[in-house]
Design a protein around this motif. Structure first.
Motif, PDB file in Angstrom:
ATOM      1  N   LYS A 278     -13.475 -28.343 -10.552  1.00  0.00           N
ATOM      2  CA  LYS A 278     -12.397 -28.822 -11.403  1.00  0.00           C
ATOM      3  C   LYS A 278     -12.558 -28.346 -12.844  1.00  0.00           C
ATOM      4  O   LYS A 278     -11.581 -28.088 -13.553  1.00  0.00           O
ATOM      5  CB  LYS A 278     -12.335 -30.354 -11.363  1.00  0.00           C
ATOM      6  N   ALA A 279     -13.817 -28.201 -13.267  1.00  0.00           N
ATOM      7  CA  ALA A 279     -14.080 -27.755 -14.639  1.00  0.00           C
ATOM      8  C   ALA A 279     -13.617 -26.323 -14.871  1.00  0.00           C
ATOM      9  O   ALA A 279     -13.449 -25.899 -16.020  1.00  0.00           O
ATOM     10  CB  ALA A 279     -15.573 -27.883 -14.946  1.00  0.00           C
ATOM     11  N   LEU A 280     -13.407 -25.577 -13.792  1.00  0.00           N
ATOM     12  CA  LEU A 280     -12.973 -24.181 -13.934  1.00  0.00           C
ATOM     13  C   LEU A 280     -11.488 -24.060 -14.267  1.00  0.00           C
ATOM     14  O   LEU A 280     -11.027 -22.985 -14.636  1.00  0.00           O
ATOM     15  CB  LEU A 280     -13.265 -23.419 -12.646  1.00  0.00           C
ATOM     16  N   VAL A 281     -10.743 -25.155 -14.099  1.00  0.00           N
ATOM     17  CA  VAL A 281      -9.315 -25.119 -14.412  1.00  0.00           C
ATOM     18  C   VAL A 281      -9.156 -25.158 -15.932  1.00  0.00           C
ATOM     19  O   VAL A 281      -9.505 -26.135 -16.590  1.00  0.00           O
ATOM     20  CB  VAL A 281      -8.579 -26.312 -13.775  1.00  0.00           C
ATOM     21  N   ASN A 282      -8.653 -24.070 -16.504  1.00  0.00           N
ATOM     22  CA  ASN A 282      -8.511 -23.952 -17.956  1.00  0.00           C
ATOM     23  C   ASN A 282      -7.130 -24.452 -18.393  1.00  0.00           C
ATOM     24  O   ASN A 282      -6.119 -23.795 -18.155  1.00  0.00           O
ATOM     25  CB  ASN A 282      -8.702 -22.488 -18.380  1.00  0.00           C
ATOM     26  N   ASP A 283      -7.094 -25.631 -19.018  1.00  0.00           N
ATOM     27  CA  ASP A 283      -5.820 -26.218 -19.446  1.00  0.00           C
ATOM     28  C   ASP A 283      -5.279 -25.590 -20.721  1.00  0.00           C
ATOM     29  O   ASP A 283      -4.158 -25.890 -21.136  1.00  0.00           O
ATOM     30  CB  ASP A 283      -5.999 -27.728 -19.670  1.00  0.00           C
TER      31      ASP A 283
ATOM     32  N   CYS B   2      -7.069 -19.381  -8.912  1.00  0.00           N
ATOM     33  CA  CYS B   2      -7.980 -20.130  -9.774  1.00  0.00           C
ATOM     34  C   CYS B   2      -9.166 -20.662  -8.953  1.00  0.00           C
ATOM     35  O   CYS B   2      -8.986 -21.199  -7.865  1.00  0.00           O
ATOM     36  CB  CYS B   2      -7.230 -21.295 -10.416  1.00  0.00           C
ATOM     37  N   GLY B   3     -10.381 -20.500  -9.494  1.00  0.00           N
ATOM     38  CA  GLY B   3     -11.571 -20.990  -8.825  1.00  0.00           C
ATOM     39  C   GLY B   3     -12.231 -19.996  -7.904  1.00  0.00           C
ATOM     40  O   GLY B   3     -13.389 -20.179  -7.526  1.00  0.00           O
ATOM     41  N   THR B   4     -11.517 -18.917  -7.516  1.00  0.00           N
ATOM     42  CA  THR B   4     -12.133 -17.896  -6.679  1.00  0.00           C
ATOM     43  C   THR B   4     -13.061 -17.037  -7.531  1.00  0.00           C
ATOM     44  O   THR B   4     -12.932 -16.979  -8.755  1.00  0.00           O
ATOM     45  CB  THR B   4     -11.078 -17.025  -5.987  1.00  0.00           C
ATOM     46  N   LEU B   5     -14.004 -16.355  -6.885  1.00  0.00           N
ATOM     47  CA  LEU B   5     -15.084 -15.681  -7.615  1.00  0.00           C
ATOM     48  C   LEU B   5     -14.879 -14.178  -7.669  1.00  0.00           C
ATOM     49  O   LEU B   5     -14.702 -13.514  -6.649  1.00  0.00           O
ATOM     50  CB  LEU B   5     -16.420 -15.988  -6.934  1.00  0.00           C
ATOM     51  N   ASN B   6     -14.917 -13.633  -8.881  1.00  0.00           N
ATOM     52  CA  ASN B   6     -14.854 -12.191  -9.081  1.00  0.00           C
ATOM     53  C   ASN B   6     -16.226 -11.613  -8.771  1.00  0.00           C
ATOM     54  O   ASN B   6     -17.214 -11.927  -9.442  1.00  0.00           O
ATOM     55  CB  ASN B   6     -14.458 -11.881 -10.528  1.00  0.00           C
ATOM     56  N   ARG B   7     -16.324 -10.764  -7.752  1.00  0.00           N
ATOM     57  CA  ARG B   7     -17.635 -10.331  -7.271  1.00  0.00           C
ATOM     58  C   ARG B   7     -18.211  -9.149  -8.045  1.00  0.00           C
ATOM     59  O   ARG B   7     -19.367  -9.188  -8.459  1.00  0.00           O
ATOM     60  CB  ARG B   7     -17.535  -9.975  -5.782  1.00  0.00           C
ATOM     61  N   TYR B   8     -17.453  -8.061  -8.221  1.00  0.00           N
ATOM     62  CA  TYR B   8     -18.078  -6.834  -8.710  1.00  0.00           C
ATOM     63  C   TYR B   8     -17.438  -6.216  -9.952  1.00  0.00           C
ATOM     64  O   TYR B   8     -18.129  -5.852 -10.891  1.00  0.00           O
ATOM     65  CB  TYR B   8     -18.110  -5.792  -7.580  1.00  0.00           C
ATOM     66  N   GLY B   9     -16.114  -6.052  -9.968  1.00  0.00           N
ATOM     67  CA  GLY B   9     -15.484  -5.278 -11.026  1.00  0.00           C
ATOM     68  C   GLY B   9     -14.951  -6.114 -12.181  1.00  0.00           C
ATOM     69  O   GLY B   9     -14.661  -7.303 -12.030  1.00  0.00           O
TER      70      GLY B   9
ATOM     71  N   ASP C 182     -14.190 -13.202  -3.801  1.00  0.00           N
ATOM     72  CA  ASP C 182     -14.525 -14.199  -2.790  1.00  0.00           C
ATOM     73  C   ASP C 182     -13.560 -15.362  -2.984  1.00  0.00           C
ATOM     74  O   ASP C 182     -13.696 -16.157  -3.908  1.00  0.00           O
ATOM     75  CB  ASP C 182     -15.971 -14.667  -2.991  1.00  0.00           C
ATOM     76  N   GLN C 183     -12.556 -15.463  -2.101  1.00  0.00           N
ATOM     77  CA  GLN C 183     -11.554 -16.515  -2.239  1.00  0.00           C
ATOM     78  C   GLN C 183     -11.620 -17.520  -1.090  1.00  0.00           C
ATOM     79  O   GLN C 183     -10.651 -18.177  -0.761  1.00  0.00           O
ATOM     80  CB  GLN C 183     -10.155 -15.911  -2.357  1.00  0.00           C
ATOM     81  N   SER C 184     -12.818 -17.657  -0.502  1.00  0.00           N
ATOM     82  CA  SER C 184     -12.992 -18.567   0.641  1.00  0.00           C
ATOM     83  C   SER C 184     -12.736 -20.017   0.268  1.00  0.00           C
ATOM     84  O   SER C 184     -12.300 -20.807   1.098  1.00  0.00           O
ATOM     85  CB  SER C 184     -14.411 -18.426   1.204  1.00  0.00           C
ATOM     86  N   ILE C 185     -12.985 -20.388  -0.985  1.00  0.00           N
ATOM     87  CA  ILE C 185     -12.803 -21.782  -1.377  1.00  0.00           C
ATOM     88  C   ILE C 185     -11.333 -22.199  -1.317  1.00  0.00           C
ATOM     89  O   ILE C 185     -11.012 -23.373  -1.128  1.00  0.00           O
ATOM     90  CB  ILE C 185     -13.357 -22.011  -2.805  1.00  0.00           C
TER      91      ILE C 185
ATOM     92  N   PRO D 112     -17.490  -9.632 -13.860  1.00  0.00           N
ATOM     93  CA  PRO D 112     -18.119  -9.809 -12.541  1.00  0.00           C
ATOM     94  C   PRO D 112     -18.993 -11.061 -12.523  1.00  0.00           C
ATOM     95  O   PRO D 112     -19.721 -11.331 -13.486  1.00  0.00           O
ATOM     96  CB  PRO D 112     -18.958  -8.534 -12.381  1.00  0.00           C
ATOM     97  N   GLY D 113     -18.899 -11.829 -11.448  1.00  0.00           N
ATOM     98  CA  GLY D 113     -19.682 -13.050 -11.319  1.00  0.00           C
ATOM     99  C   GLY D 113     -18.997 -14.280 -11.870  1.00  0.00           C
ATOM    100  O   GLY D 113     -19.472 -15.395 -11.664  1.00  0.00           O
ATOM    101  N   ALA D 114     -17.868 -14.098 -12.568  1.00  0.00           N
ATOM    102  CA  ALA D 114     -17.153 -15.236 -13.137  1.00  0.00           C
ATOM    103  C   ALA D 114     -16.035 -15.684 -12.204  1.00  0.00           C
ATOM    104  O   ALA D 114     -15.553 -14.919 -11.365  1.00  0.00           O
ATOM    105  CB  ALA D 114     -16.574 -14.859 -14.507  1.00  0.00           C
ATOM    106  N   ALA D 115     -15.627 -16.940 -12.360  1.00  0.00           N
ATOM    107  CA  ALA D 115     -14.515 -17.473 -11.570  1.00  0.00           C
ATOM    108  C   ALA D 115     -13.209 -17.272 -12.324  1.00  0.00           C
ATOM    109  O   ALA D 115     -13.187 -17.304 -13.571  1.00  0.00           O
ATOM    110  CB  ALA D 115     -14.731 -18.951 -11.289  1.00  0.00           C
ATOM    111  N   PHE D 116     -12.142 -17.069 -11.604  1.00  0.00           N
ATOM    112  CA  PHE D 116     -10.841 -16.912 -12.231  1.00  0.00           C
ATOM    113  C   PHE D 116     -10.364 -18.269 -12.746  1.00  0.00           C
ATOM    114  O   PHE D 116     -10.349 -19.248 -11.993  1.00  0.00           O
ATOM    115  CB  PHE D 116      -9.830 -16.321 -11.248  1.00  0.00           C
TER     116      PHE D 116
END
Length: 547
Positions: A147-152, A203-210, A182-185, A164-168
């Motif tokens: 929930k903290a990843l949701v940027n209001d 939102c909340g999915t993970l940017n893996r490489y680029g 990685d959008q499995s969540i 890379p490595g950050a969540a959208f």
């Protein structure tokens, strides 16, 4: 709490008295909460084991010298206080009240081990339930933690860099760069998905490489992650009818147990002339074996375990009631566009090297059938569930897609109110209908169906909010999976209740005729409770047909 004084006026509690009771309640509740932890439970278990050892050595009459007395205090006190508090404050009889009465009765005849064993087993059962609930909800908690990843603070149209490595931080569209996500969540996809400019991200999915830049399309509470969290929160706010029935049973079990216990005492003491002590032992055994532990523990554990299994597969079941209703579904009504089909359009036109349409080509544009659509209809048929198509498309298009899926019943050219009427007609004929859709025009029909199922991955907010079950992985095969899961859940609950009541009935009968002592009655009864609780917990990891 009121009373009548000599002047005839009804007396009511003053604010000071109510405040005083609140202080006492707060102190006792805090004290009892401190006793409800694994360390205290371990101490209780050791004391019960010592008491059992004493019992096996022939020291049956140790009374209050029995180490199990400590278990009565440590494990039984929180249980007893909560039972009495609920009875006084809420005027509600719970299963804990019967267990408290059984403990008191056992202590009154010197059966300290039986009282301690009942207290310990019930406390342990509650801990096992809590463990099962936490385990079943681990997929749900993984969503809530994000929930903290949701940027209001973002706005629609903002361009956001994502390393890379950050969540959208929002739903959006890639405008620069390429990556895998990685959008499995959100969707349940196990493999990372390649993203290039123009592709959507959640939102909340993970940017893996680029390294990419994303243009925000949905932010804050409107993002897919925020919607998912709201759906998860709804799952804890409702209870299935079958669960409420189990709770209500305690209201008649307590007086029934007291009547049988009193009757047993009278028969043994007055009719059979066996003496007061023998009559008391039999009566106490009846109270101990009447305790409905399994009814209080197994049902919610099964429901939460089923919801947890669905969550880890990318399906959010909002309520336990939805599972109970889904178990009875015999007809599934599908929308077409975005449900049986992908909702994306493809054409069969040939083009030249510069992408221009060749002369003389016919413009043929069509929707694309989901790869799992036909198999899903076949799976539903194998479960005895009929399928029909309700769509706003023209009849010729609808019949073509229905034939490709193996659906015989088709209603086309439907407006939203027509879909509602179609669902009403099916329900009026005695069918239990599940409506599967993804758009605004499906929302009303979902509300009128027994169960509303939304293809939430690409669906509208209105359809998702109107549904009872949201398919976040956007896989149509999840519809058949949910039906199997719901039936397995209800079968588990019914088996648990039947088994526990059978064990209780046999144990009570043995107690009435004097074949069991309070100690063995408690052991037999609570062994049955463990079986049904563990059986319910296993539902979380039960292998269901893959989706």
């Amino acid at each position: 709490m009121g009373c009548c004084c000599c002047c005839g006026h009804e007396r009511t509690d003053t604010p000071v008295e109510r405040k005083g009771w609140a202080r006492v309640d707060a102190v006792l509740s805090t004290f009892c909460e401190k006793l409800e932890n694994w360390r205290i439970l371990l101490v209780s278990g050791v004391c019960v084991a010592l008491g059992l050892s004493q019992h096996l050595q022939g020291m049956h009459h140790a009374g209050f010298a029995n180490p199990a007395l400590a278990a009565v205090v440590l494990s039984g006190l929180p249980l007893g206080y909560e039972a009495i508090r609920t009875l006084i404050a809420e005027k509600r009889i719970t299963s804990a009240l019967l267990i408290t009465l059984a403990m008191i009765a056992a202590l009154s005849i010197g059966e300290t081990f039986a009282a301690g064993e009942v207290a310990f087993i019930m406390a342990l059962g509650e801990k096992l339930e809590a463990f099962s609930v936490r385990r079943a909800r681990k997929g749900v908690k993984s969503l809530v933690k994000l929930k903290a990843l949701v940027n209001d603070k973002l706005h629609v149209g903002d361009v956001v860099p994502v390393a890379p490595g950050a969540a959208f931080p929002c739903d959006g569209e890639v405008v620069e760069g390429e990556t895998t996500v990685d959008q499995s969540i959100i969707t349940g996809e196990s493999l990372p998905v390649r993203k290039v400019p123009g592709d959507p991200v959640f939102c909340g999915t993970l940017n893996r490489y680029g390294f990419v830049r994303v243009k925000a399309r949905a932010v804050g509470g409107n993002s897919s992650l925020a919607r998912t969290i709201r759906l998860v929160d709804e799952a804890d706010k409702h209870r299935a009818p079958i669960q409420r029935i189990a709770d209500r049973w305690a209201a008649w079990l307590v007086p029934l147990a007291l009547l049988v216990a009193i009757g047993t005492f009278l028969v043994w003491s007055l009719v059979l002339g066996s003496g007061v002590h023998k009559a008391l032992v039999c009566a106490v055994t009846v109270l101990v074996t009447f305790c409905p532990c399994a009814l209080a523990l197994a049902t919610p554990t099964a429901i939460v375990a089923a919801i947890g299994q669905a969550t880890k597969r990318g399906v959010l079941v909002k309520t336990g009631e939805a599972l109970e209703k889904a178990s009875r579904v015999d007809t599934v009504a599908f929308d077409k566009t975005g449900t049986l089909t992908t909702g994306t359009w493809a054409n069969n036109l040939r083009r030249d090297q510069e992408g221009r349409i060749l002369a003389g080509e016919n413009l043929e544009v069509s929707d694309t059938l989901r790869p799992q659509a036909a198999k899903t209809v076949a799976d539903l048929k194998s479960l005895g569930i009929a399928s029909c198509l309700l769509t706003g498309d023209h009849a010729a298009i609808a019949e073509k897609f229905a034939a490709d899926c193996g659906i015989a019943a088709v209603k086309a050219d439907l407006l939203p109110e027509d879909k509602v009427n179609a669902v009403k007609e099916l329900s009026a004929s005695g069918a239990h209908v599940a409506m599967v859709g993804d758009g605004v025009n499906d929302a009303a029909a979902m509300k009128y169906a027994s169960v509303g199922i939304a293809m939430a991955g690409a669906g509208t907010d209105i359809a998702t909010e109107a549904s009872d079950i949201a398919v976040m992985n956007d896989n149509i095969a999840s519809v058949a999976y949910v039906m199997r899961l719901a039936r397995a859940c209800v079968r588990t609950i019914r088996f648990n209740i039947t088994l526990s009541m059978t064990i209780n009935a046999v144990a009570v009968t043995c107690g009435v005729v004097g074949c069991l002592t309070p100690v063995w009655g408690a052991l037999v009864h609570n062994a049955g409770s463990f079986i049904v609780v563990l059986n319910a917990a296993l539902l979380y990891d039960r292998r269901m047909k893959s989706i």
